[in-house]
Design an enzyme around this catalytic site. Structure first.
Site, PDB file in Angstrom:
ATOM      1  N   THR A 170       0.818  -1.221   0.000  1.00 20.79           N
ATOM      2  CA  THR A 170       0.000   0.000   0.000  1.00 20.79           C
ATOM      3  C   THR A 170       0.851   1.270   0.000  1.00 20.79           C
ATOM      4  OG1 THR A 170      -1.643  -1.216   1.283  1.00 20.79           O
ATOM      5  CG2 THR A 170      -1.838   1.190   1.267  1.00 20.79           C
ATOM      6  N   SER A 176      -6.651   0.289  -2.332  1.00 19.98           N
ATOM      7  CA  SER A 176      -7.419  -0.751  -3.014  1.00 19.98           C
ATOM      8  C   SER A 176      -6.921  -0.956  -4.443  1.00 19.98           C
ATOM      9  CB  SER A 176      -8.895  -0.364  -3.056  1.00 19.98           C
ATOM     10  OG  SER A 176      -9.381  -0.224  -1.751  1.00 19.98           O
ATOM     11  N   ARG A 343     -26.850 -12.774  34.415  1.00 20.70           N
ATOM     12  CA  ARG A 343     -27.298 -11.419  34.720  1.00 20.70           C
ATOM     13  C   ARG A 343     -28.816 -11.366  34.749  1.00 20.70           C
ATOM     14  NH1 ARG A 343     -25.878  -6.617  36.998  1.00 20.70           N
ATOM     15  NH2 ARG A 343     -26.785  -4.812  35.944  1.00 20.70           N
ATOM     16  N   GLU A 447      -6.161  -6.490   3.893  1.00 23.13           N
ATOM     17  CA  GLU A 447      -6.319  -7.721   3.106  1.00 23.13           C
ATOM     18  C   GLU A 447      -7.477  -7.550   2.122  1.00 23.13           C
ATOM     19  OE1 GLU A 447      -4.635 -10.433   2.704  1.00 23.13           O
ATOM     20  OE2 GLU A 447      -3.224 -10.471   4.371  1.00 23.13           O
TER      21      GLU A 447
HETATM   22  C1  LIG Z   1      -3.856  -1.115  10.689  1.00 20.49           C
HETATM   23  C2  LIG Z   1      -3.526  -1.331   9.235  1.00 20.49           C
HETATM   24  C3  LIG Z   1      -2.540  -2.208   8.872  1.00 20.49           C
HETATM   25  C4  LIG Z   1      -2.186  -2.383   7.529  1.00 20.49           C
HETATM   26  N1  LIG Z   1      -1.136  -3.192   7.222  1.00 20.49           N
HETATM   27  C5  LIG Z   1      -0.656  -3.195   5.933  1.00 20.49           C
HETATM   28  C6  LIG Z   1       0.552  -3.851   5.607  1.00 20.49           C
HETATM   29  O1  LIG Z   1       1.213  -4.426   6.479  1.00 20.49           O
HETATM   30  N2  LIG Z   1       0.986  -3.799   4.330  1.00 20.49           N
HETATM   31  C7  LIG Z   1       0.299  -3.146   3.353  1.00 20.49           C
HETATM   32  O2  LIG Z   1       0.753  -3.132   2.219  1.00 20.49           O
HETATM   33  N3  LIG Z   1      -0.865  -2.503   3.623  1.00 20.49           N
HETATM   34  C8  LIG Z   1      -1.333  -2.502   4.889  1.00 20.49           C
HETATM   35  N4  LIG Z   1      -2.502  -1.815   5.184  1.00 20.49           N
HETATM   36  C9  LIG Z   1      -3.187  -1.058   4.136  1.00 20.49           C
HETATM   37  C10 LIG Z   1      -4.491  -1.685   3.695  1.00 20.49           C
HETATM   38  O3  LIG Z   1      -4.238  -2.822   2.944  1.00 20.49           O
HETATM   39  C11 LIG Z   1      -5.284  -0.618   2.917  1.00 20.49           C
HETATM   40  O4  LIG Z   1      -5.739   0.309   3.856  1.00 20.49           O
HETATM   41  C12 LIG Z   1      -6.433  -1.210   2.145  1.00 20.49           C
HETATM   42  O5  LIG Z   1      -5.960  -1.913   1.065  1.00 20.49           O
HETATM   43  C13 LIG Z   1      -7.418  -0.141   1.647  1.00 20.49           C
HETATM   44  O6  LIG Z   1      -6.779   0.843   0.922  1.00 20.49           O
HETATM   45  P1  LIG Z   1      -6.961   2.372   1.302  1.00 20.49           P
HETATM   46  O7  LIG Z   1      -6.757   2.507   2.745  1.00 20.49           O
HETATM   47  O8  LIG Z   1      -6.087   3.152   0.406  1.00 20.49           O
HETATM   48  O9  LIG Z   1      -8.478   2.680   0.987  1.00 20.49           O
HETATM   49  P2  LIG Z   1      -9.088   3.169  -0.415  1.00 20.49           P
HETATM   50  O10 LIG Z   1      -8.741   2.218  -1.450  1.00 20.49           O
HETATM   51  O11 LIG Z   1      -8.733   4.588  -0.602  1.00 20.49           O
HETATM   52  O12 LIG Z   1     -10.630   3.033  -0.101  1.00 20.49           O
HETATM   53  C14 LIG Z   1     -11.308   4.033   0.637  1.00 20.49           C
HETATM   54  C15 LIG Z   1     -12.804   3.785   0.559  1.00 20.49           C
HETATM   55  O13 LIG Z   1     -13.229   3.905  -0.793  1.00 20.49           O
HETATM   56  C16 LIG Z   1     -13.982   2.796  -1.196  1.00 20.49           C
HETATM   57  N5  LIG Z   1     -13.650   2.454  -2.583  1.00 20.49           N
HETATM   58  C17 LIG Z   1     -12.422   2.374  -3.136  1.00 20.49           C
HETATM   59  N6  LIG Z   1     -12.516   1.999  -4.404  1.00 20.49           N
HETATM   60  C18 LIG Z   1     -13.820   1.833  -4.687  1.00 20.49           C
HETATM   61  C19 LIG Z   1     -14.556   1.436  -5.835  1.00 20.49           C
HETATM   62  N7  LIG Z   1     -13.971   1.127  -6.969  1.00 20.49           N
HETATM   63  N8  LIG Z   1     -15.895   1.354  -5.736  1.00 20.49           N
HETATM   64  C20 LIG Z   1     -16.509   1.655  -4.607  1.00 20.49           C
HETATM   65  N9  LIG Z   1     -15.867   2.038  -3.495  1.00 20.49           N
HETATM   66  C21 LIG Z   1     -14.540   2.130  -3.522  1.00 20.49           C
HETATM   67  C22 LIG Z   1     -13.601   1.684  -0.267  1.00 20.49           C
HETATM   68  O14 LIG Z   1     -14.680   0.804  -0.071  1.00 20.49           O
HETATM   69  C23 LIG Z   1     -13.224   2.408   1.009  1.00 20.49           C
HETATM   70  O15 LIG Z   1     -14.353   2.524   1.818  1.00 20.49           O
HETATM   71  C24 LIG Z   1      -2.886  -1.691   6.527  1.00 20.49           C
HETATM   72  C25 LIG Z   1      -3.918  -0.816   6.897  1.00 20.49           C
HETATM   73  C26 LIG Z   1      -4.232  -0.622   8.219  1.00 20.49           C
HETATM   74  C27 LIG Z   1      -5.310   0.368   8.573  1.00 20.49           C
HETATM   75  C1  LIG Z   2     -18.469   4.630  30.812  1.00 19.71           C
HETATM   76  C2  LIG Z   2     -19.689   4.587  31.674  1.00 19.71           C
HETATM   77  C3  LIG Z   2     -20.006   5.667  32.468  1.00 19.71           C
HETATM   78  C4  LIG Z   2     -21.100   5.626  33.330  1.00 19.71           C
HETATM   79  N1  LIG Z   2     -21.322   6.666  34.188  1.00 19.71           N
HETATM   80  C5  LIG Z   2     -22.263   6.534  35.165  1.00 19.71           C
HETATM   81  C6  LIG Z   2     -22.391   7.497  36.207  1.00 19.71           C
HETATM   82  O1  LIG Z   2     -21.641   8.493  36.238  1.00 19.71           O
HETATM   83  N2  LIG Z   2     -23.317   7.311  37.160  1.00 19.71           N
HETATM   84  C7  LIG Z   2     -24.147   6.221  37.159  1.00 19.71           C
HETATM   85  O2  LIG Z   2     -24.953   6.100  38.051  1.00 19.71           O
HETATM   86  N3  LIG Z   2     -24.055   5.277  36.199  1.00 19.71           N
HETATM   87  C8  LIG Z   2     -23.131   5.397  35.200  1.00 19.71           C
HETATM   88  N4  LIG Z   2     -23.006   4.427  34.235  1.00 19.71           N
HETATM   89  C9  LIG Z   2     -23.856   3.241  34.308  1.00 19.71           C
HETATM   90  C10 LIG Z   2     -24.919   3.194  33.210  1.00 19.71           C
HETATM   91  O3  LIG Z   2     -25.895   4.122  33.491  1.00 19.71           O
HETATM   92  C11 LIG Z   2     -25.452   1.758  33.139  1.00 19.71           C
HETATM   93  O4  LIG Z   2     -24.437   0.995  32.553  1.00 19.71           O
HETATM   94  C12 LIG Z   2     -26.725   1.653  32.352  1.00 19.71           C
HETATM   95  O5  LIG Z   2     -27.765   2.189  33.085  1.00 19.71           O
HETATM   96  C13 LIG Z   2     -27.073   0.204  31.987  1.00 19.71           C
HETATM   97  O6  LIG Z   2     -27.107  -0.605  33.101  1.00 19.71           O
HETATM   98  P1  LIG Z   2     -26.273  -1.955  33.162  1.00 19.71           P
HETATM   99  O7  LIG Z   2     -24.907  -1.659  32.705  1.00 19.71           O
HETATM  100  O8  LIG Z   2     -26.450  -2.532  34.493  1.00 19.71           O
HETATM  101  O9  LIG Z   2     -26.934  -2.878  32.056  1.00 19.71           O
HETATM  102  P2  LIG Z   2     -28.157  -3.906  32.288  1.00 19.71           P
HETATM  103  O10 LIG Z   2     -29.301  -3.163  32.818  1.00 19.71           O
HETATM  104  O11 LIG Z   2     -27.683  -5.086  33.022  1.00 19.71           O
HETATM  105  O12 LIG Z   2     -28.487  -4.296  30.783  1.00 19.71           O
HETATM  106  C14 LIG Z   2     -27.674  -5.239  30.099  1.00 19.71           C
HETATM  107  C15 LIG Z   2     -28.337  -5.620  28.798  1.00 19.71           C
HETATM  108  O13 LIG Z   2     -29.609  -6.225  29.048  1.00 19.71           O
HETATM  109  C16 LIG Z   2     -30.624  -5.621  28.313  1.00 19.71           C
HETATM  110  N5  LIG Z   2     -31.833  -5.523  29.143  1.00 19.71           N
HETATM  111  C17 LIG Z   2     -31.917  -5.120  30.415  1.00 19.71           C
HETATM  112  N6  LIG Z   2     -33.190  -5.136  30.828  1.00 19.71           N
HETATM  113  C18 LIG Z   2     -33.936  -5.554  29.784  1.00 19.71           C
HETATM  114  C19 LIG Z   2     -35.334  -5.761  29.570  1.00 19.71           C
HETATM  115  N7  LIG Z   2     -36.231  -5.542  30.516  1.00 19.71           N
HETATM  116  N8  LIG Z   2     -35.729  -6.185  28.352  1.00 19.71           N
HETATM  117  C20 LIG Z   2     -34.838  -6.410  27.370  1.00 19.71           C
HETATM  118  N9  LIG Z   2     -33.512  -6.221  27.533  1.00 19.71           N
HETATM  119  C21 LIG Z   2     -33.078  -5.806  28.719  1.00 19.71           C
HETATM  120  C22 LIG Z   2     -30.119  -4.249  27.962  1.00 19.71           C
HETATM  121  O14 LIG Z   2     -30.640  -3.847  26.722  1.00 19.71           O
HETATM  122  C23 LIG Z   2     -28.620  -4.447  27.891  1.00 19.71           C
HETATM  123  O15 LIG Z   2     -28.252  -4.783  26.602  1.00 19.71           O
HETATM  124  C24 LIG Z   2     -21.935   4.489  33.344  1.00 19.71           C
HETATM  125  C25 LIG Z   2     -21.627   3.423  32.510  1.00 19.71           C
HETATM  126  C26 LIG Z   2     -20.525   3.440  31.695  1.00 19.71           C
HETATM  127  C27 LIG Z   2     -20.213   2.251  30.854  1.00 19.71           C
END
Ligand SMILES: Cc1cc2nc3c(=O)[nH]c(=O)nc-3n(C[C@H](O)[C@H](O)[C@H](O)COP(=O)(O)OP(=O)(O)OC[C@H]3O[C@@H](n4cnc5c(N)ncnc54)[C@H](O)[C@@H]3O)c2cc1C
Ligand SMILES: Cc1cc2nc3c(=O)[nH]c(=O)nc-3n(C[C@H](O)[C@H](O)[C@H](O)COP(=O)(O)OP(=O)(O)OC[C@H]3O[C@@H](n4cnc5c(N)ncnc54)[C@H](O)[C@@H]3O)c2cc1C
Lengths: 666, 666
Positions: A170, A176, A343, A447
C-alpha cells in the site's frame, strides 16, 4: 461491453429451455423435532466440526499454542502505554518464534496448521495476532510464495524472528487500487542491482506493519523497469534497518502511523526509498525475473494475469483473516451469552435472566447461528485453498474474497451487538468484547477493502454467467450448483401461486425451500445486474466503467446473495456428513440462519414476488419460535467454540459478582 | 391486564367510525425541481437551523467555548497514557470552569445554553465532554434539580470545580432497573443524620464518573428508611474525598473501573459505603424530606410517581447526550465527505473520486439526510424540555427516551460507516472518526440503555392508545397527530389498490404520501402489539409481564416507528418555517430520509400490503436518483454543520497528501 452484455441478456431469456445440466439433489434436513440435550459427547463433535475436523498434527499445534499462552508474558496488560504495548507485542511474537510450533514452509504445505496457529492467537490479543501474521503470513508468505529456491535460505531467520519483516504494498496514493502504486525498481545492468525509489510523496508506503520500529526487512512492491521498459509490479526484498542498532539504513526514511483506534501493539509505519540499491537476487522472482543477460523473463506473459497470479498466491492471508474474524465473533458471543445466563434485570419476585427476554434472544441467537454457518464456510474455503490446484485457483480466490468480506462484517456486527448486550460491562476493557471490536475493526479494510472485494466477486459471477451461456467454460465453477438447479426448479416454482403463499411450519422449516430462495435471489440479481449495465450503456450512453459504478447497489447485493447461498449449501453439506446426534441442532441453526437472512432482505423477496405477504409474516413468527427453542442449548453451543478457560478472562464470562467484590479487580 | 387489553382491541376495531378528531393538514413539500446552488447565504441559514436558531446569548456561549478550545491545553494528546489522559482531562474541565461560560443555575433556566456548552465539547474530545457533563449535568444537575434552596450554597463550588462531583446511581446488581438498587440511607433521629450503607457487594456503586480519582463529592441514591419504614430511593450529597489530599474519607472505599474501550480520560470508579454519616440537610429534598420531628414528608405520595418525577427532573442529561451524539455524527460525516471529495481510487485516465461511486453515495448521503432529520428532532426535544411545564413532562420524558436511543444508534452506525468509507485512513486516531466511535460507544448504554428506553416509549404509546379510546385523556399527547390523521386518511388510502401501486416520481417524492406511510406503520404496529399481548395472555395463559417480554420484537418496532414518524413531522414543520432558498434541499433530504427508512423496513410495508411490489422497486430507484442529485451539494451540506476549522484537525479532512508528506506528522 455493450454487445457482450446484450448477448448475455438475450441468452438469459432462453434460460428454461436451454438448460441441460442435471439437477443436483439437495439434502433435505427434514422438520424440527424436540431437540435432544447437547451432552459432552455432542459438544465434542461440534468442537471438532468448528475446528474443521483437524488432523492430529493440527490439534497438537493448537494444544501447544494454547499452552504457550498460559505464560505470564501473555496476560493482558490493559494499562500499557503505546510504546510498552509495542514492546510487549514484540516479545510475544519472539516467544511464538522460539516456541518452534510453526515453520514458514508449512505455510505452503500445511495451510490448516498455519491457520490454526494464527487464529488461536486472537483469543489472547489481536495486536499479537496481527504482528504474527505480518511476520509469517505477509512477509514470510511473500518470500515463500513469490520467491524461489534462492530465497529459501531466509526461512530460518524468519522463523526465529531474527529477520523481522514488513509487507510493503500500500502507498499513500493507492490502497485498493494496488495496480496504481508508484514506487519504482530500476534494473542497473552494470551492477546487476535494482534501485528502489519513491518518486513522490504519494508513493510512500503507508500502514506497513512492523515498519515504524521493529522491521529489519521489507518485501517492497515496485514497478520494475528493465532497459527502460516497464514490466509492472514486482516484489523485492529490501533491508531497511540495522538489526543491531535498530537504525534505518541509508536511503530509507521511516515514519510512524501513530496511535490508532485499536491495535496499538502493532507499529504501523511509512517508508520512503531514496535510490536504495538491492542485489539482483533480492527480486522475489517466481513470476518474473531478469536473467544473466539482463533480459526480463516471465512464465506469464500478460501483465494483468501475472499480477493476479501474484495476488492469488498471497490469498492465504485473506483466508486467515476470515478465520481470525470468526474467532473474534466466537469470543464475543461466548462472553455475551455467559453473561446473559447469569445477569438478571427487572421482574418480580425474582428478576429475569437477560437471556429470557425475546429481544435478547433475537439480538444474540441469530449471530450464534451465523457464526456456525460462516465458520463452516470459512473452513471450507481454507480447505479449498489448502488443496488447491491451478484449475480452481480463480474460484478459490473469489471464495476467499467473498468470505473475507462477509466474515469480517459479521465480526463487526457481532462484537457491536455483544458489547451492547452486556450493558455497561461491555464497555470495560477487561471484558474483552469492546477492545476486540476496536482492534479487529481494521479487518474490514486490510487484506482487501470489503466493498471492493465484493465487487470482485460480482464481476467474476458475471464472467461465469457469460461463459456458461457461451459454452466456453465447463459448469463446475462458482455457479455450477445454482445453474444446475436454478433454472429448472426455481423459476418454475416461483410461478406457483400456492407455494408462494404456503406457510405451514413444515414448509417454512424445510431447508430445501430455503435454499431455493437463495438460489433464486442470486440468479435473479445476476440478471438484474446485466440488465442494469446494458440499459445504462445502451440507453443512457454511459461507458462500461461508469455503468458499473452506477450499478454498485445491485452489485453489492449480488455478491452478498452469492456468499449467503454458498453458506447454506456448505452448511447443509456439513449437516449431511455429521453425526446423527448433532444433526437436529445444526438443522435448527441452519434454518435460523437462512430465515434471518431472508428476513433481513424481505423487501427484496416480496418486491420480487418470490414470497407472498402471508408467508413473510409466518417467517417472522418462525424466527421467534426457533429462538425460543435455542434458549436451552445456548450454553453448550458457545462452549463448543472451545475457547480455553485461561483465555476466557472476561470477568462477566465468569462469576462477575465475586470478581467485582474485590476492589482491587477491574 | 387481560381485560384492559381486550377492551383496547375491541375499540380498535371500531376505529374508522369512532374517530371524530379533525384532520391536521400536512405541509406538502411538492416535487423536486432542479436544486439551486447552496451559496454562503443559504449555508448560513442551514447553520442556524441546525443550531436550533440560537439566541444571541447562546451564540455567544458557542463563540466563547470554541475560543477556549483554541488554547494549547486542548490540542489532541494521542500518545497520553491513561493516568496522563485523566490528568489532562481534569485540567481541561478545570479550565472550562475557570472560563466562567456556564453557571449551574442556567441548567434550569437556560437549558439551550447548557446544551450548546456541552455538545460543542464533542468536537474537541469526548472524555472532556463526558467529564464535564458529569460535573455540571449529572452531579450539578442532581443538586440543582433534586435539591432545594438549602443546596444553592454549593452552586459556586460546583461551578468553579472546587467541588468535583459524582452521580452515583448504578450498582453492580442494578443498572437499567434502577428501582432495584440496594444502598440504604437510614435516618438517625438522635443525631439527625443519615447513615449511608452498602449492605452487600452487589450494592457497590459502579461506573461512576469521577469516582475512581477526582471526585470529592457524590450524589448517592439510596433507599431511605425512617423509623423502620422504607420510602424508596432518595438522593444524598456525600463527601467522599478530602480535596486537599485526594484520599477517600472514612467509611468510603473507592475502586477503579480500569481501562475501557474508550473514554479513558474519565476516571470511572466504584464506591462502597460503610455506615457513612451525613448531616440531615444533605438529603436532596425536593421530592421527599424528613421534617424536624423526624417524619417523612413528600409532595408526591405514590412512591412510583415520586421516583418517576425524580428521573424526569434529570432528563436534561438524556437530551444533552442526544445532542452530543448528533455532533459526533456531524464530525464523522464532515470528515468522510471531505475525504471522499479529494480521494481518488480506480479508473482511467484519471481515477474517480470516491464520492462519485454510487456505493459511496449510498453509504454516506442517507446518513447526512438522517443527521439533518434527527438533528432537527433533537433540537425540538431540547426546546420542549427547555419550555416544559408540568402538563407535558411525561411527553417530554418519552420524546427524550426515544430520541436518545435513536440519536445514539444513528451515531454508532454513522461513525462506523464513515470509518469504513475512509479505508485505512479511517483507522488512524488522528483522523478522529475511529476514536470518536470508541469513546462515544457508551452513549448507547448510559443515560438509559437504548433497548430499555425504547420499551418505555412503546409502553407509553400503549397507555396513550388506551386513554384515547376510553376518552380519559385529551388527544394532545404523543399520538395526537397520528390519530387525527391516521384513522380517517390512512386506513382508507391503504385499501386503495391504485395508490398502492402508484409509482410516478411525483407520487414517490410527495412528502405527504411518505408521512402517511409512517403514520400507518405506527398505528398498525400499535394494534399488533395489543393483539400479541392479548393473545399471549388469553390463549397462551402467560402473565402480563411474560407476554410483554415475548412481544419485544414488535415493541421495539413500534417505538422505532413512533420516533421516525415524529422525525418526519418535525422535518416537514421545519421546512415550512424555513426560508424559500433552502426549502428545496431540505425537501430533498427529508424525502431521502423517509425513503431510506422505508427501504430499511420494506419487508414490513410489503408484508402488510401497504405498498405493492412495483412501488417498492420504484422507491429503490428513487433513492439512487436522489443520491445523484445530492452529490453536488454534499460539501455545503456538511459545511453547514459549522464545525470550527481549528477543531477539524483530521488530516484527511484537509490536504492529506501535504500532511503525510512530512514524516514527522501522523
Ligand atoms: C492497521 C492497518 C494495517 C495495515 N497493514 C498493511 C501492511 O502491512 N501492508 C500493506 O501493504 N498494507 C497494509 N494496510 C493497508 C491496507 O491494505 C489498505 O488500507 C487497504 O488496502 C485499503 O486501501 P486504502 O486505505 O487506500 O483505501 P481506499 O482504497 O482509498 O478506499 C477508501 C474507501 O473507498 C472505497 N472504494 C475504493 N474503491 C472503490 C470502488 N472502486 N468502488 C466503490 N468504493 C470504492 C472503499 O470501499 C473504502 O471505503 C494496513 C492498513 C491498516 C489500517
Ligand atoms: C463509561 C460509563 C459511564 C457511566 N457513568 C455513570 C455514572 O456516572 N453514574 C451512574 O450512576 N451510572 C453510570 N453508568 C452506568 C450506566 O448508566 C449503566 O451501565 C446503564 O444504566 C445500563 O445498566 P447496566 O450496565 O447494568 O446494564 P443492564 O441493565 O444489566 O443491561 C444489560 C443488557 O440487558 C438488556 N436488558 C436489560 N433489561 C432488559 C429488559 N427488561 N428487556 C430487554 N432487555 C433488557 C439491555 O438492553 C442491555 O443490553 C456508566 C456506565 C458506563 C459504561
Amino acid at each position: 461491453m455493450d454487445s457482450a452484455l446484450g448477448r448475455i441478456e438475450n441468452l438469459a431469456h432462453h434460460l428454461e429451455i436451454n438448460d441441460t445440466a442435471a439437477p443436483i439433489t439437495t439434502a433435505s434436513v427434514g422438520h424440527i423435532a424436540a431437540l435432544p440435550v447437547l451432552d459432552k459427547d455432542k459438544v465434542a463433535r461440534l468442537k471438532l466440526m468448528l475446528l474443521a475436523h483437524p488432523s492430529d498434527e493440527v490439534m497438537e499445534t493448537r494444544r501447544q499454542i494454547m499452552e504457550v499462552m498460559k505464560e505470564p508474558l501473555f496476560t493482558p496488560q490493559l494499562y500499557a502505554t503505546i510504546p510498552e504495548f509495542r514492546e510487549i507485542t514484540l516479545q510475544r511474537v519472539k516467544r511464538l518464534a522460539s516456541s518452534n510450533i510453526l515453520k514458514l514452509d508449512e505455510l505452503m504445505t500445511k495451510f490448516r496448521k498455519f491457520v490454526m496457529f494464527q487464529d488461536s492467537l486472537v483469543y489472547c490479543d489481536m495486536s499479537m495476532a496481527v504482528k504474527s501474521s505480518v511476520q509469517w503470513g505477509l512477509f514470510g508468505g511473500s518470500v515463500a510464495c513469490l520467491g524461489t529456491e534462492r530465497h529459501r535460505s531466509y526461512f530460518t531467520a524468519i522463523d526465529t524472528a531474527e529477520m523481522l519483516g514488513c509487507f510493503a504494498l500500500t502507498e499513500l496514493g493507492h490502497g485498493s487500487n494496488v495496480k496504481g502504486v508508484e514506487t519504482t525498481a530500476t534494473y542497473d545492468e552494470a551492477t546487476k542491482e535494482f534501485v528502489i525509489h519513491t518518486p513522490q510523496d504519494t508513493a510512500q508506503k503507508i500502514w506497513i506493519g512492523n515498519a515504524a520500529q521493529h522491521g529489519t526487512h521489507a518485501t517492497v512492491f515496485a514497478n520494475l523497469y528493465v532497459r527502460g521498459a516497464s514490466h509492472g509490479l514486482h516484489p523485492f526484498l529490501v533491508a531497511i534497518r540495522d538489526p543491531a542498532t535498530g537504525k534505518t539504513l541509508k536511503g530509507i526514511t521511516a515514519a510512524d502511523c501513530g496511535p490508532k483506534m485499536g491495535l496499538d501493539g502493532v507499529d504501523n509505519g511509512r517508508l520512503w526509498f531514496d535510490n536504495v540499491r538491492v542485489p539482483g537476487e533480492n527480486l522475489l522472482n517466481k513470476f518474473g525475473d531478469v536473467d544473466a543477460r539482463g533480459n526480463y523473463t516471465t512464465p506469464i506473459a500478460n501483465p494483468n494475469v501475472r499480477f493476479n497470479a501474484m495476488l492469488e498466491a498471497l490469498i492465504g492471508g485473506r483466508v486467515t483473516v476470515s478465520s481470525m474474524a470468526m474467532n473474534a465473533s466466537k469470543m464475543g458471543l461466548e462472553i455475551a451469552i455467559k453473561y446473559a445466563l447469569q445477569r438478571r434485570q427487572f421482574g418480580a419476585p425474582k428478576e429475569e435472566l437477560l437471556i429470557d427476554y425475546l429481544s435478547h434472544q433475537r439480538r444474540l441467537f441469530p449471530l450464534v447461528a451465523a457464526t456456525y454457518a460462516y465458520g463452516i464456510s470459512v473452513n471450507y474455503v481454507a480447505g479449498r485453498f489448502a488443496n488447491r490446484d491451478e484449475r480452481d485457483a480463480r474460484d478459490v480466490f473469489l471464495l476467499a474474497c467473498g468470505f473475507k468480506a462477509t466474515a469480517t462484517w459479521h465480526r463487526a456486527r457481532t462484537l457491536q451487538i455483544c458489547r451492547e448486550a452486556c450493558g455497561g460491562m461491555g464497555f470495560a476493557a477487561s471484558n474483552k468484547i469492546g477492545v476486540l471490536r476496536n482492534d479487529a475493526d481494521v479487518d474490514l479494510t486490510y487484506e482487501g477493502d470489503n466493498t471492493v472485494l465484493m465487487q470482485a466477486v460480482a464481476k467474476a459471477l458475471l464472467v461465469e454467467f457469460k461463459s456458461y451461456f457461451t459454452g466456453s467454460k465447463r459448469i463446475t465453477g462458482m455457479l455450477s450448483y445454482t445453474y444446475a438447479k436454478g433454472h429448472i426448479g426455481i423459476f418454475l416454482r416461483n410461478k406457483n401461486f400456492y407455494v408462494k403463499r404456503l406457510h405451514t411450519e413444515a414448509h417454512l422449516l424445510d431447508a430445501e425451500m430455503l435454499l431455493d430462495a437463495f438460489i433464486y435471489r442470486e440468479f435473479k440479481l445476476l440478471r438484474m445486474v446485466v440488465k442494469s449495465l446494458r440499459s445504462k450503456v445502451k440507453n443512457e450512453k454511459m461507458t462500461g466503467a461508469k455503468a458499473w459504478n452506477q450499478s454498485l447497489d445491485l452489485v453489492q447485493q449480488l455478491a452478498t446473495a452469492y456468499v449467503e447461498r454458498v453458506t447454506i449449501e456448505r452448511f447443509l453439506d456439513e449437516i449431511q456428513k455429521s453425526d446423527d446426534g448433532v444433526k437436529p441442532i445444526l438443522n435448527l441453526m441452519c434454518i435460523l440462519f437462512a430465515l434471518t437472512k431472508i428476513e433481513d432482505d424481505m423487501g427484496w423477496f416480496l418486491s420480487n414476488k418470490y414470497f407472498a405477504p402471508v408467508k413473510a409474516q409466518a417467517i417472522n413468527s418462525a424466527i421467534n419460535k426457533i429462538c425460543g427453542m435455542m434458549r436451552e442449548h445456548a450454553l453448550p453451543l458457545v462452549e463448543a467454540f472451545d475457547i480455553p478457560a485461561h483465555l476466557m478472562t472476561a470477568p462477566i464470562a465468569n462469576d462477575y459478582i465475586a470478581h467485582y467484590s474485590n476492589p482491587k479487580n477491574y
